[in-house]
Design a protein around this motif. Structure first.
Motif, PDB file in Angstrom:
ATOM      1  N   ASP A  67      53.003  51.712  43.578  1.00 16.57           N
ATOM      2  CA  ASP A  67      52.679  51.654  42.160  1.00 16.57           C
ATOM      3  C   ASP A  67      51.188  51.934  41.988  1.00 16.57           C
ATOM      4  N   PRO A  68      50.803  52.961  41.229  1.00 15.12           N
ATOM      5  CA  PRO A  68      49.378  53.275  41.099  1.00 15.12           C
ATOM      6  C   PRO A  68      48.599  52.249  40.288  1.00 15.12           C
ATOM      7  N   VAL A  69      49.294  51.397  39.531  1.00 16.77           N
ATOM      8  CA  VAL A  69      48.590  50.409  38.710  1.00 16.77           C
ATOM      9  C   VAL A  69      48.083  49.251  39.558  1.00 16.77           C
ATOM     10  N   HIS A  70      48.820  48.910  40.624  1.00 11.84           N
ATOM     11  CA  HIS A  70      48.471  47.756  41.446  1.00 11.84           C
ATOM     12  C   HIS A  70      48.240  48.186  42.892  1.00 11.84           C
ATOM     13  N   ARG A  71      47.472  47.382  43.598  1.00 12.06           N
ATOM     14  CA  ARG A  71      47.213  47.625  45.010  1.00 12.06           C
ATOM     15  C   ARG A  71      48.031  46.629  45.830  1.00 12.06           C
ATOM     16  N   SER A  72      49.068  47.146  46.479  1.00 14.34           N
ATOM     17  CA  SER A  72      49.913  46.302  47.323  1.00 14.34           C
ATOM     18  C   SER A  72      49.928  46.884  48.727  1.00 14.34           C
ATOM     19  N   ALA A  73      50.895  46.480  49.530  1.00 16.40           N
ATOM     20  CA  ALA A  73      50.972  46.950  50.909  1.00 16.40           C
ATOM     21  C   ALA A  73      51.193  48.457  50.954  1.00 16.40           C
ATOM     22  N   GLY A  96      56.847  35.512  47.543  1.00 13.94           N
ATOM     23  CA  GLY A  96      57.393  36.841  47.794  1.00 13.94           C
ATOM     24  C   GLY A  96      56.322  37.903  47.753  1.00 13.94           C
ATOM     25  N   PRO A  97      56.666  39.139  48.138  1.00  9.96           N
ATOM     26  CA  PRO A  97      55.693  40.236  48.125  1.00  9.96           C
ATOM     27  C   PRO A  97      55.103  40.440  46.735  1.00  9.96           C
ATOM     28  N   SER A  98      53.795  40.620  46.692  1.00  9.74           N
ATOM     29  CA  SER A  98      53.117  40.842  45.428  1.00  9.74           C
ATOM     30  C   SER A  98      51.951  41.796  45.670  1.00  9.74           C
ATOM     31  N   TYR A  99      51.090  41.922  44.686  1.00 12.21           N
ATOM     32  CA  TYR A  99      49.966  42.841  44.780  1.00 12.21           C
ATOM     33  C   TYR A  99      48.656  42.062  44.738  1.00 12.21           C
ATOM     34  N   ASP A 100      47.592  42.749  45.089  1.00 11.42           N
ATOM     35  CA  ASP A 100      46.264  42.139  45.102  1.00 11.42           C
ATOM     36  C   ASP A 100      45.751  42.030  43.668  1.00 11.42           C
ATOM     37  N   PRO A 101      45.505  40.799  43.171  1.00 12.16           N
ATOM     38  CA  PRO A 101      45.052  40.649  41.784  1.00 12.16           C
ATOM     39  C   PRO A 101      43.548  40.824  41.612  1.00 12.16           C
ATOM     40  N   SER A 102      42.850  41.287  42.657  1.00 11.66           N
ATOM     41  CA  SER A 102      41.389  41.383  42.561  1.00 11.66           C
ATOM     42  C   SER A 102      40.951  42.412  41.529  1.00 11.66           C
ATOM     43  N   ASP A 103      41.688  43.543  41.451  1.00 13.92           N
ATOM     44  CA  ASP A 103      41.259  44.607  40.547  1.00 13.92           C
ATOM     45  C   ASP A 103      42.282  44.900  39.458  1.00 13.92           C
ATOM     46  N   SER A 104      43.204  43.975  39.206  1.00 18.26           N
ATOM     47  CA  SER A 104      44.173  44.125  38.123  1.00 18.26           C
ATOM     48  C   SER A 104      44.651  42.741  37.717  1.00 18.26           C
ATOM     49  N   PRO A 105      45.155  42.577  36.502  1.00 14.98           N
ATOM     50  CA  PRO A 105      45.618  41.254  36.068  1.00 14.98           C
ATOM     51  C   PRO A 105      46.699  40.719  37.001  1.00 14.98           C
ATOM     52  N   ALA A 110      46.653  34.503  46.720  1.00 16.74           N
ATOM     53  CA  ALA A 110      47.114  35.796  46.202  1.00 16.74           C
ATOM     54  C   ALA A 110      46.244  36.945  46.676  1.00 16.74           C
ATOM     55  N   ALA A 111      44.939  36.700  46.867  1.00  8.67           N
ATOM     56  CA  ALA A 111      44.033  37.770  47.268  1.00  8.67           C
ATOM     57  C   ALA A 111      43.947  37.941  48.777  1.00  8.67           C
ATOM     58  N   SER A 112      44.562  37.040  49.542  1.00  6.19           N
ATOM     59  CA  SER A 112      44.413  37.084  50.998  1.00  6.19           C
ATOM     60  C   SER A 112      45.711  37.364  51.741  1.00  6.19           C
ATOM     61  N   THR A 113      46.840  37.445  51.050  1.00  9.00           N
ATOM     62  CA  THR A 113      48.111  37.689  51.719  1.00  9.00           C
ATOM     63  C   THR A 113      48.974  38.596  50.859  1.00  9.00           C
ATOM     64  N   ARG A 114      49.891  39.310  51.522  1.00  7.26           N
ATOM     65  CA  ARG A 114      50.813  40.193  50.805  1.00  7.26           C
ATOM     66  C   ARG A 114      51.986  39.431  50.205  1.00  7.26           C
ATOM     67  N   THR A 115      52.218  38.191  50.664  1.00  3.29           N
ATOM     68  CA  THR A 115      53.337  37.389  50.155  1.00  3.29           C
ATOM     69  C   THR A 115      52.808  36.038  49.678  1.00  3.29           C
ATOM     70  N   PRO A 116      52.118  36.000  48.551  1.00  5.75           N
ATOM     71  CA  PRO A 116      51.535  34.739  48.079  1.00  5.75           C
ATOM     72  C   PRO A 116      52.597  33.792  47.527  1.00  5.75           C
ATOM     73  N   SER A 117      52.188  32.530  47.369  1.00  8.68           N
ATOM     74  CA  SER A 117      53.030  31.498  46.762  1.00  8.68           C
ATOM     75  C   SER A 117      52.358  31.004  45.490  1.00  8.68           C
ATOM     76  N   TYR A 118      53.146  30.886  44.428  1.00  8.21           N
ATOM     77  CA  TYR A 118      52.677  30.341  43.158  1.00  8.21           C
ATOM     78  C   TYR A 118      53.342  28.981  42.971  1.00  8.21           C
ATOM     79  N   ILE A 119      52.508  27.934  42.755  1.00  6.38           N
ATOM     80  CA  ILE A 119      52.989  26.555  42.784  1.00  6.38           C
ATOM     81  C   ILE A 119      52.522  25.823  41.528  1.00  6.38           C
ATOM     82  N   GLY A 120      53.350  24.871  41.073  1.00  4.53           N
ATOM     83  CA  GLY A 120      52.975  24.026  39.945  1.00  4.53           C
ATOM     84  C   GLY A 120      53.965  22.891  39.768  1.00  4.53           C
TER      85      GLY A 120
END
Length: 431
Positions: free
Chosen positions: A184-190, A301-310, A347-357
């Motif tokens: 996906d050109p919008v996000h930077r993933s693996a 699960g697999p996600s993208y690097d949020p450093s340069d995109s929301p 999220a910025a250090s792994t390709r498969t981050p965890s979101y918790i709450g």
């Protein structure tokens, strides 16, 4: 030399010099005489022979044919009447059947592709006590095809055409008729690697060095085959493709499809190529809900690097069932001020981050009437004039009852959440 025959007649072997044109058998004075030279001579005429010299089918399709050898006698009229006029099977011997494959001798016609959609499956797995663990398997594509099928005969498959293997970062092959996969050109993933045979985990067959129907580059391609299934309700065929996309998040895939007949003469295995529109496969997700007084929710699960995109927006919301509504989907009402946004520290250090709450529950509410709605939306920058709170496309969505009864039926995809598929597929040979 004479020997008894059926206790009625005697047989006499004719001399070897019976001469050309000798009668196959003669009956004289109660003696039945056979001429072996007349029956075995290569020049002997056999007007009654039914041995097939060539089996013509009248087309170029592949077939699997069972041939049954049957041996009989040319001297049936000389047998006693009780055998000559009885069951013909009494004078024959039937051998074991032998299957013969008749290869297709012409290329199949091009497949008539309707459209492609991403697919997924949901399953509930065993987790720690008091914890619900749900997994979504993405990476699937369903290809819908118009009738008819089997243009090249029995065993015809849907083929995906692949180009030569290459390493990460290598430009796409200079071939418009091979399958391509991109990030996906919008996000930077693996990184996305060119698809190979191992990418398609449910392929039933593959072949390398296949010659395309039209002159292209590369001169030979690799084809992976999938068995089509018939959709009786939609009066169409379809194929499910399972892909291993690794840690890539929402890749774009352009399929190059053919009809693939493995049982063909060399050079006639595949049809002309049909290129599909781009389709995106969904990423895998694992949802964990610890059913405490204040439930803890995590999505991995697999996600993208949020450093340069929301970053993606992952939320958990409490819903309550309205008993006055009988519809299973419409009966659930979202409770205000119960939405919690899950956060991630990796999220910025792994390709498969965890979101918790953690999600607080309304005081005094009955848990058997509550459930959690967990949703992930893509973090795409909004267009001009769009409120910044407008959610992006939905990437993941699931619900978990808070009373612990999580083994329920999903009415949207026909699957139980324990992974069993209850949809009935019509696998007959209609086309």
């Amino acid at each position: 030399m004479t020997t008894p025959v059926f206790d009625l007649l005697t047989a006499k072997l004719a001399p070897a010099d019976g001469g050309a044109g000798a009668a196959p058998a003669t009956l004289q004075d109660g003696t039945l005489t056979f001429s072996t030279q007349a029956s075995d001579s290569p020049t002997a005429e056999r007007p009654g022979s039914t041995e097939p010299k060539k089996h013509e089918f009248g087309d170029t399709k592949h077939r699997r044919v069972l041939y049954h050898p049957v041996a009989g006698t040319r001297f049936g009229e000389y047998f006693p009447s009780r055998l000559a006029e009885g069951d013909a099977g009494a004078r024959t011997v039937r051998g074991a059947a032998v299957e013969h494959s008749v290869p297709s001798s012409a290329r199949p016609t091009a497949p008539r592709v309707l459209y492609c959609v991403p697919t997924l499956s949901l399953e509930t797995v065993e987790g720690p006590p008091g914890t619900v663990v749900r997994r979504r398997r993405g990476g699937g594509i369903r290809v819908f095809l118009q009738r008819p099928w089997f243009s090249s005969g029995d065993g015809e498959l849907l083929g995906v055409v692949l180009g030569p293997a290459a390493g990460a970062g290598t430009p796409a092959p200079n071939a418009p008729e091979v399958t391509l996969m991109g990030r996906d050109p919008v996000h930077r993933s693996a990184e996305v690697l060119p698809p190979t045979v191992s990418t398609f985990t449910n392929a039933v067959r593959h072949a390398e060095g296949v010659t395309p129907a039209t002159p292209t580059q590369p001169p030979t391609v690799t084809v992976v085959g999938f068995t089509p299934q018939f959709d009786a309700e939609g009066d169409r065929w379809f194929c499910d493709l399972d892909l291993d996309t690794g840690d890539t998040c929402l890749p774009f895939i352009r399929l190059a499809l053919v009809r693939y007949q493995p049982n063909s003469i060399p050079g006639a295995e595949i049809s002309p190529v049909v290129v599909t529109d781009l389709v995106r496969t969904l990423p895998d997700r694992e949802l964990r809900v610890k059913l405490d007084d204040m439930p803890t929710v995590s999505v991995t699960g697999p996600s993208y690097d949020p450093s340069d995109s929301p970053p993606p927006r992952v939320t958990a919301t409490v819903q309550r069932r309205n008993d006055a509504v009988t519809d299973e989907d419409l009966a659930w009402v979202t409770l205000h001020d119960t939405t919690v946004t899950l956060t991630s520290i990796d999220a910025a250090s792994t390709r498969t981050p965890s979101y918790i709450g953690q999600v607080p529950l309304p005081e005094g509410a009955r848990r058997d009437r509550l459930r959690l709605l967990v949703m992930e939306t893509d973090g795409i920058p909004p267009d001009a004039g769009t409120p910044p709170t407008t959610p992006g496309p939905v990437v993941y969505c699931d619900t978990v009852p808070l009373d612990g009864d999580h083994r329920r039926r999903d009415h949207h995809d026909g699957r139980d959440h324990d992974g069993r598929d209850h949809r009935r597929g019509d696998h007959d040979r209609r086309h």
